[in-house]
Structure formats: C-alpha cells, structure tokens
Design an enzyme around this catalytic site. Structure first.
Site, short mmCIF file in Angstrom:
data_model
loop_
_atom_site.label_atom_id
_atom_site.label_comp_id
_atom_site.label_asym_id
_atom_site.label_seq_id
_atom_site.Cartn_x
_atom_site.Cartn_y
_atom_site.Cartn_z
N MET A 28 0.85 -1.20 0.00
CA MET A 28 0.00 0.00 0.00
C MET A 28 0.88 1.24 0.00
O MET A 28 0.45 2.33 0.40
CB MET A 28 -0.94 -0.03 1.20
CG MET A 28 -1.91 -1.21 1.14
SD MET A 28 -3.45 -0.94 2.01
CE MET A 28 -2.87 -0.77 3.68
N HIS A 32 9.29 1.08 2.84
CA HIS A 32 10.43 1.12 3.76
C HIS A 32 11.28 -0.13 3.53
O HIS A 32 10.96 -0.95 2.64
CB HIS A 32 9.95 1.24 5.21
CG HIS A 32 8.89 0.23 5.57
ND1 HIS A 32 9.15 -1.12 5.65
CD2 HIS A 32 7.57 0.38 5.83
CE1 HIS A 32 8.04 -1.75 5.97
NE2 HIS A 32 7.05 -0.87 6.09
N HIS A 35 9.63 -3.53 3.05
CA HIS A 35 9.14 -3.84 1.69
C HIS A 35 10.31 -4.25 0.80
O HIS A 35 10.18 -5.15 -0.04
CB HIS A 35 8.46 -2.62 1.07
CG HIS A 35 7.19 -2.20 1.77
ND1 HIS A 35 7.10 -1.03 2.50
CD2 HIS A 35 5.99 -2.81 1.85
CE1 HIS A 35 5.87 -0.93 2.99
NE2 HIS A 35 5.18 -1.99 2.62
N GLY A 146 5.06 -10.18 4.31
CA GLY A 146 5.87 -10.09 5.52
C GLY A 146 5.22 -10.81 6.69
O GLY A 146 4.00 -10.86 6.82
N SER A 182 7.10 -0.28 9.73
CA SER A 182 5.70 -0.25 9.29
C SER A 182 5.45 1.11 8.66
O SER A 182 5.99 2.13 9.12
CB SER A 182 4.80 -0.42 10.52
OG SER A 182 3.50 0.02 10.24
O1 PAF Z 1 -0.01 -5.69 3.76
C1 PAF Z 1 -0.44 -4.79 3.02
O2 PAF Z 1 0.22 -3.79 2.76
C2 PAF Z 1 -1.85 -4.91 2.45
O3 PAF Z 1 -2.72 -5.49 3.36
C3 PAF Z 1 -1.89 -5.63 1.09
C4 PAF Z 1 -1.45 -7.07 1.22
C5 PAF Z 1 -1.00 -4.90 0.09
C6 PAF Z 1 -3.32 -5.63 0.54
O4 PAF Z 1 -3.80 -4.35 0.36
#
Ligand code: PAF
Length: 279
Positions: A28, A32, A35, A146, A182
């Site tokens: 989303m 960071h 990811h 994650g 996060s």
């Molecule tokens: O973990 C996330 O960032 C969200 O829940 C995801 C998996 C991208 C779905 O919108």
C-alpha cells in the site's frame, strides 16, 4: 522500471514475457526497508518482480484511518527504481473495483476470528478481495508477504491454497531497537517512535519467560508494563500458528501477537515461537 497504471497495459507487458517466473510484492506504498526485503526475496527467486502500490479502501474500518494512511508515490517509485523492481503497478479504484468498491465474501476458515479480525471487522475480507483481484491480473508464480502481518499471511496462504501461486513469507524487518518497520510508523511523533520499543520488548519478555509463567500471568505482567507507558495495549494473544486462535498453554508451534495504539495510530507485531517453517 516500468510504471503501469492500467491493468490492460500490465497484462500486455506480462504476456510478452515468455517462460520467465514472476514474483509479486503487493503493497500500500509508504515503502520502507521491510518492503525492500520482500523485493529482494522476489528478485532472488524470480526473473521479474512486480510490485503494486494501492491503498485498498475495503480493508479500512474507518474513513479517517484510510485518509490518514501515509502516501508518497513519487518517493516510493524512486525507492523501487533503486532496488531493482522491474514493474510497478499503480492502479486506481476503478481499475481494480470497476466502480463497485466492495469486498467479496471469502471463507477464511475462522482464521479471522481473533486479533485483527476481531478488532477490525471486515478487514480481512477487504485484504482477501484486493489480493485476489491483483493475483488474477498479475498471475504471479510467487507472491511475497511479511511475517509482521502474520494473520494476513496465514489468511492469504489459506485463500491461495488451491491456486498455483506459491506464497513466500519474509521475516519482520526491525530497526536497531527492535521496532518493526511499518508504513504507519511515519505518522508517529519522534517521542512515540522511541516509546514504541515497548511493543517488541513485551514480546521478547513473553518469549523469554514462557517456561517460567503461565500465559495469564504473562498477559497481566505486560498489561502492567503498558499502564506505565503512553501506548494503549489493544490485545496480547498467544495463538496457534495453524488456527490463529488463542491457546491457553504454550504448544509446539505458536505465535505471540500484539496490537497497541498511541495517538490513534495502531501498531501490530508478533514473534513466532518454535515455528515449523512458515514457507
Ligand atoms: O499488507 C499490506 O500492505 C496490504 O494489506 C496488502 C497485502 C497490500 C493488501 O492491500
């Protein structure tokens, strides 16, 4: 790196790849290093890595939470370019939901009964809906999630059980003080960020004392610790890795999960104990 907004264009780009394995990292945004550890995991296993950036409205319980969710697409794109992502997919609501921004109903096998599912009703139906839509468009060979969002990971594994997509989990990325990275950390004040160490400290305390105290005692001790902090403890649960349901006694394969809030910002974290491989 290709930046693609339209699902039709993404499908064309992916169809032109012959016999290459596709790894998918759904996000989303507000990216960071956590990811990036997913992007790296994908790059190490797959020929092509696709990352999506889409703030999914159906997984938010309140409009306020949705509008406060951090977002910086330009910065995210620069970050992905530097980290060897091949394609970034940045759809809008219409591309994904065709004008009907609603969750579908999935059988989540009661994996959503406690913790996030209990405190954020409908959240996992929204996650399952968007992930399924993204999987249908991208048709990846592998998808990377994650362990920080452990209940989400288990739910995605469950709904993907009968598909050809292999779900890989990647350990939680922590800063030097143990704070789990996060996107929501972006909304914390410096002082709250420093105080957020209580979350991982509590998990470690429970893990280190699991043979000394029973679960009720551990929960009470953590509750007391939080009473002296600026964070509010929403839940601390010891759950079976198979069911994500609370356990009364430590068992072979379980996780300690926590959610806490400060200034309306909600953080979650967990530690997996004696885990069989989560992959
Ligand atoms: O973990 C996330 O960032 C969200 O829940 C995801 C998996 C991208 C779905 O919108």
């Amino acid at each position: 790196m290709k930046i693609i907004k339209k699902k039709s264009k993404l499908k064309v780009a992916l169809n032109s790849l012959s016999n290459q394995t596709i790894g998918f990292v759904p996000t989303m945004g507000a990216l960071h290093d956590g990811h990036i550890s997913l992007i790296k995991a994908s790059n190490s296993r797959c020929d092509i890595t696709v990352c999506s950036i889409y703030i999914n409205p159906t997984q938010f319980n309140s409009q306020k939470d949705l509008s406060n969710y951090p977002s910086n697409l330009k910065k995210d794109i620069e970050f992905l370019k530097k980290n060897q992502c091949d394609i970034v997919f940045t759809p809008n609501d219409f591309e994904l939901y065709d004008g009907n921004v609603k969750s579908c109903e999935f059988n989540l096998n009661k994996l959503d009964k406690y913790m996030e599912g209990k405190y954020r009703p409908g959240h996992f139906q929204g996650v399952a809906t968007v992930v399924t839509k993204l999987f249908e468009i991208i048709k990846p060979n592998f998808a990377f999630f994650g362990e920080k969002d452990l209940q989400q990971l288990m739910i995605i594994k469950h709904i993907s059980n009968e598909s050809d997509i292999k779900i890989f989990s990647v350990p939680t990325f922590r800063d030097k003080n143990g704070i789990a990275l996060s996107s929501r950390n972006n909304n914390l004040t410096k002082d709250s960020y420093r105080s957020a160490t209580i979350i991982f400290k509590s998990l470690c305390y429970c893990r280190d004392n699991i043979n000394k105290y029973d679960i009720v005692t551990l929960k009470n001790k953590v509750k007391k610790l939080f009473e002296r902090s600026k964070f509010n403890l929403e839940y601390l649960e010891f759950v079976s890795m198979e069911t994500m349901h609370p356990i009364d006694f430590s068992c072979h394969n379980f996780a300690i999960c926590i959610a806490a809030t400060v200034e309306n910002i909600r953080l979650i974290d967990n530690i997996i104990i004696n885990a069989k491989e989560t992959n």
